[in-house]
Design a protein around this motif. Structure first.
Motif, PDB file in Angstrom:
ATOM      1  N   VAL A 281      36.685  34.173  48.545  1.00 24.68           N
ATOM      2  CA  VAL A 281      36.037  33.673  47.415  1.00 24.68           C
ATOM      3  C   VAL A 281      35.811  34.960  46.550  1.00 24.68           C
ATOM      4  O   VAL A 281      35.992  34.927  45.184  1.00 24.68           O
ATOM      5  CB  VAL A 281      34.794  33.103  47.894  1.00 24.68           C
ATOM      6  CG1 VAL A 281      33.764  33.043  46.267  1.00 24.68           C
ATOM      7  CG2 VAL A 281      35.092  31.766  48.370  1.00 24.68           C
ATOM      8  N   LEU A 282      35.475  36.246  47.017  1.00 23.09           N
ATOM      9  CA  LEU A 282      35.312  37.255  46.179  1.00 23.09           C
ATOM     10  C   LEU A 282      36.491  37.632  45.633  1.00 23.09           C
ATOM     11  O   LEU A 282      36.410  38.063  44.252  1.00 23.09           O
ATOM     12  CB  LEU A 282      34.872  38.644  47.140  1.00 23.09           C
ATOM     13  CG  LEU A 282      34.446  39.712  46.412  1.00 23.09           C
ATOM     14  CD1 LEU A 282      33.552  39.724  45.446  1.00 23.09           C
ATOM     15  CD2 LEU A 282      34.478  41.005  47.415  1.00 23.09           C
ATOM     16  N   SER A 283      37.772  37.738  46.287  1.00 20.80           N
ATOM     17  CA  SER A 283      38.844  38.005  45.606  1.00 20.80           C
ATOM     18  C   SER A 283      39.296  37.202  44.419  1.00 20.80           C
ATOM     19  O   SER A 283      39.761  37.460  43.290  1.00 20.80           O
ATOM     20  CB  SER A 283      40.150  38.183  46.351  1.00 20.80           C
ATOM     21  OG  SER A 283      40.644  36.986  46.914  1.00 20.80           O
ATOM     22  N   THR A 284      39.115  35.882  44.735  1.00 20.53           N
ATOM     23  CA  THR A 284      39.323  34.877  43.685  1.00 20.53           C
ATOM     24  C   THR A 284      38.463  34.874  42.540  1.00 20.53           C
ATOM     25  O   THR A 284      38.989  34.712  41.246  1.00 20.53           O
ATOM     26  CB  THR A 284      39.297  33.365  44.226  1.00 20.53           C
ATOM     27  OG1 THR A 284      40.091  33.472  45.582  1.00 20.53           O
ATOM     28  CG2 THR A 284      39.613  32.363  43.234  1.00 20.53           C
ATOM     29  N   SER A 285      37.234  35.251  42.699  1.00 16.60           N
ATOM     30  CA  SER A 285      36.423  35.541  41.626  1.00 16.60           C
ATOM     31  C   SER A 285      36.883  36.912  40.919  1.00 16.60           C
ATOM     32  O   SER A 285      36.752  36.685  39.528  1.00 16.60           O
ATOM     33  CB  SER A 285      34.831  35.673  42.096  1.00 16.60           C
ATOM     34  OG  SER A 285      34.253  34.573  42.847  1.00 16.60           O
ATOM     35  N   ASN A 286      37.189  37.765  41.286  1.00 17.15           N
ATOM     36  CA  ASN A 286      37.561  38.818  40.704  1.00 17.15           C
ATOM     37  C   ASN A 286      38.920  38.483  39.943  1.00 17.15           C
ATOM     38  O   ASN A 286      39.134  38.974  38.569  1.00 17.15           O
ATOM     39  CB  ASN A 286      38.079  40.056  41.625  1.00 17.15           C
ATOM     40  CG  ASN A 286      36.938  40.671  42.244  1.00 17.15           C
ATOM     41  OD1 ASN A 286      35.845  40.674  41.360  1.00 17.15           O
ATOM     42  ND2 ASN A 286      37.036  41.276  43.189  1.00 17.15           N
ATOM     43  N   LEU A 287      39.977  37.590  40.275  1.00 20.44           N
ATOM     44  CA  LEU A 287      40.893  37.163  39.748  1.00 20.44           C
ATOM     45  C   LEU A 287      40.445  36.303  38.297  1.00 20.44           C
ATOM     46  O   LEU A 287      40.906  36.500  37.290  1.00 20.44           O
ATOM     47  CB  LEU A 287      41.737  36.178  40.627  1.00 20.44           C
ATOM     48  CG  LEU A 287      42.570  37.011  41.547  1.00 20.44           C
ATOM     49  CD1 LEU A 287      43.337  35.957  42.450  1.00 20.44           C
ATOM     50  CD2 LEU A 287      43.704  38.026  40.877  1.00 20.44           C
ATOM     51  N   VAL A 288      39.453  35.490  38.527  1.00 19.02           N
ATOM     52  CA  VAL A 288      39.011  34.822  37.425  1.00 19.02           C
ATOM     53  C   VAL A 288      38.364  35.712  36.339  1.00 19.02           C
ATOM     54  O   VAL A 288      38.746  35.395  35.201  1.00 19.02           O
ATOM     55  CB  VAL A 288      37.864  33.680  37.905  1.00 19.02           C
ATOM     56  CG1 VAL A 288      37.040  33.225  36.816  1.00 19.02           C
ATOM     57  CG2 VAL A 288      38.386  32.588  38.879  1.00 19.02           C
ATOM     58  N   ILE A 289      37.484  36.579  36.720  1.00 21.43           N
ATOM     59  CA  ILE A 289      36.931  37.617  35.679  1.00 21.43           C
ATOM     60  C   ILE A 289      38.322  38.264  34.982  1.00 21.43           C
ATOM     61  O   ILE A 289      38.208  38.351  33.797  1.00 21.43           O
ATOM     62  CB  ILE A 289      36.107  38.658  36.581  1.00 21.43           C
ATOM     63  CG1 ILE A 289      35.089  37.798  36.958  1.00 21.43           C
ATOM     64  CG2 ILE A 289      35.858  39.796  35.596  1.00 21.43           C
ATOM     65  CD1 ILE A 289      33.994  38.573  37.762  1.00 21.43           C
ATOM     66  N   SER A 290      39.036  38.715  35.628  1.00 19.73           N
ATOM     67  CA  SER A 290      40.282  39.455  35.049  1.00 19.73           C
ATOM     68  C   SER A 290      41.159  38.847  34.186  1.00 19.73           C
ATOM     69  O   SER A 290      41.329  39.152  33.172  1.00 19.73           O
ATOM     70  CB  SER A 290      41.251  39.949  36.274  1.00 19.73           C
ATOM     71  OG  SER A 290      42.355  40.752  36.054  1.00 19.73           O
ATOM     72  N   LEU A 291      41.409  37.453  34.644  1.00 22.38           N
ATOM     73  CA  LEU A 291      42.060  36.494  33.828  1.00 22.38           C
ATOM     74  C   LEU A 291      41.454  36.200  32.745  1.00 22.38           C
ATOM     75  O   LEU A 291      42.076  35.984  31.389  1.00 22.38           O
ATOM     76  CB  LEU A 291      42.607  35.315  34.748  1.00 22.38           C
ATOM     77  CG  LEU A 291      43.454  34.314  34.119  1.00 22.38           C
ATOM     78  CD1 LEU A 291      44.708  34.924  33.665  1.00 22.38           C
ATOM     79  CD2 LEU A 291      43.723  33.104  34.925  1.00 22.38           C
ATOM     80  N   ASN A 292      40.133  35.810  32.601  1.00 19.67           N
ATOM     81  CA  ASN A 292      39.101  35.690  31.478  1.00 19.67           C
ATOM     82  C   ASN A 292      39.174  36.821  30.504  1.00 19.67           C
ATOM     83  O   ASN A 292      39.324  36.513  29.405  1.00 19.67           O
ATOM     84  CB  ASN A 292      37.756  35.233  31.924  1.00 19.67           C
ATOM     85  CG  ASN A 292      37.107  34.555  30.819  1.00 19.67           C
ATOM     86  OD1 ASN A 292      37.482  34.026  29.989  1.00 19.67           O
ATOM     87  ND2 ASN A 292      35.831  34.595  30.971  1.00 19.67           N
ATOM     88  N   LYS A 293      39.376  37.950  31.037  1.00 17.59           N
ATOM     89  CA  LYS A 293      39.298  39.289  30.215  1.00 17.59           C
ATOM     90  C   LYS A 293      40.842  39.213  29.412  1.00 17.59           C
ATOM     91  O   LYS A 293      40.650  39.767  28.216  1.00 17.59           O
ATOM     92  CB  LYS A 293      39.028  40.428  30.994  1.00 17.59           C
ATOM     93  CG  LYS A 293      37.476  40.730  31.139  1.00 17.59           C
ATOM     94  CD  LYS A 293      37.518  42.021  32.077  1.00 17.59           C
ATOM     95  CE  LYS A 293      35.864  42.101  32.560  1.00 17.59           C
ATOM     96  NZ  LYS A 293      35.757  43.258  33.171  1.00 17.59           N
ATOM     97  N   GLU A 294      41.677  38.982  30.168  1.00 13.14           N
ATOM     98  CA  GLU A 294      43.223  39.088  29.570  1.00 13.14           C
ATOM     99  C   GLU A 294      43.453  38.014  28.655  1.00 13.14           C
ATOM    100  O   GLU A 294      44.095  38.187  27.529  1.00 13.14           O
ATOM    101  CB  GLU A 294      44.178  38.676  30.687  1.00 13.14           C
ATOM    102  CG  GLU A 294      45.435  39.103  30.394  1.00 13.14           C
ATOM    103  CD  GLU A 294      46.588  38.875  31.499  1.00 13.14           C
ATOM    104  OE1 GLU A 294      47.660  38.945  31.395  1.00 13.14           O
ATOM    105  OE2 GLU A 294      46.122  38.833  32.702  1.00 13.14           O
ATOM    106  N   ILE A 295      42.872  36.691  28.737  1.00 11.20           N
ATOM    107  CA  ILE A 295      42.775  35.617  27.820  1.00 11.20           C
ATOM    108  C   ILE A 295      42.118  35.974  26.527  1.00 11.20           C
ATOM    109  O   ILE A 295      42.596  35.845  25.472  1.00 11.20           O
ATOM    110  CB  ILE A 295      42.404  34.386  28.255  1.00 11.20           C
ATOM    111  CG1 ILE A 295      43.284  33.750  29.593  1.00 11.20           C
ATOM    112  CG2 ILE A 295      42.035  33.420  27.372  1.00 11.20           C
ATOM    113  CD1 ILE A 295      42.867  32.726  30.266  1.00 11.20           C
ATOM    114  N   THR A 296      40.834  36.615  26.514  1.00  3.25           N
ATOM    115  CA  THR A 296      40.293  37.125  25.467  1.00  3.25           C
ATOM    116  C   THR A 296      40.971  38.194  24.818  1.00  3.25           C
ATOM    117  O   THR A 296      40.886  38.154  23.659  1.00  3.25           O
ATOM    118  CB  THR A 296      38.864  37.656  26.093  1.00  3.25           C
ATOM    119  OG1 THR A 296      38.079  36.949  26.653  1.00  3.25           O
ATOM    120  CG2 THR A 296      37.876  38.115  24.758  1.00  3.25           C
ATOM    121  N   GLN A 297      41.625  39.253  25.387  1.00  3.04           N
ATOM    122  CA  GLN A 297      42.431  39.921  24.761  1.00  3.04           C
ATOM    123  C   GLN A 297      43.513  39.512  23.994  1.00  3.04           C
ATOM    124  O   GLN A 297      43.762  39.922  22.791  1.00  3.04           O
ATOM    125  CB  GLN A 297      42.924  41.216  25.848  1.00  3.04           C
ATOM    126  CG  GLN A 297      41.927  42.252  26.142  1.00  3.04           C
ATOM    127  CD  GLN A 297      41.538  42.864  24.902  1.00  3.04           C
ATOM    128  OE1 GLN A 297      40.488  43.038  24.374  1.00  3.04           O
ATOM    129  NE2 GLN A 297      42.408  43.741  24.324  1.00  3.04           N
TER     130      GLN A 297
END
Length: 121
Positions: A17-33
């Protein structure tokens, strides 16, 4: 079957769950960029949003699996550990987690394709 078994797997699930949450956060930042240059990366953004949805579904399923495992452990502690409800809830929890892991596997394979497509632009 011991009633404690469903509870002992929770730390392992929590790491996923922790690693998946980190993936979500990273992907969200990438989409924003990428959204800053939306015209150039429109198709990539759409693919990444689908990936974000897939990750969110995996997280939801893992949360449901954790809930089922906790209920199974509590049910096993207050009733006979080998009753049909405890065993069936444990199996249900495993099945839900298997579906979540398949979503993560699909995410992994698709992310390679999206990354290659993104870098070719």
């Amino acid at each position: 079957m011991q009633w404690i078994i469903p509870i002992t797997v929770l730390p392992g699930i929590a790491l996923i769950v922790l690693s998946t949450s980190n993936l979500v956060i990273s992907l969200n930042k990438e989409i924003t960029q990428l959204n800053k240059t939306r015209d150039k990366y429109k198709h990539i953004i759409e693919l990444k949003i689908v990936q974000l949805k897939r990750l969110n579904w995996a997280l939801v399923l893992m949360y449901i699996g954790i809930l089922i495992f906790l209920a199974s452990g509590v049910l096993g502690a207050i009733t006979e550990p080998d009753n049909i409800y405890t065993v069936s809830s444990m199996i249900a929890g495993v099945l839900v987690l298997i579906i979540a892991i398949f979503l993560l596997i699909i995410y992994g394979f698709k992310s390679i394709y999206i990354r290659e497509k993104h870098l070719k632009l």
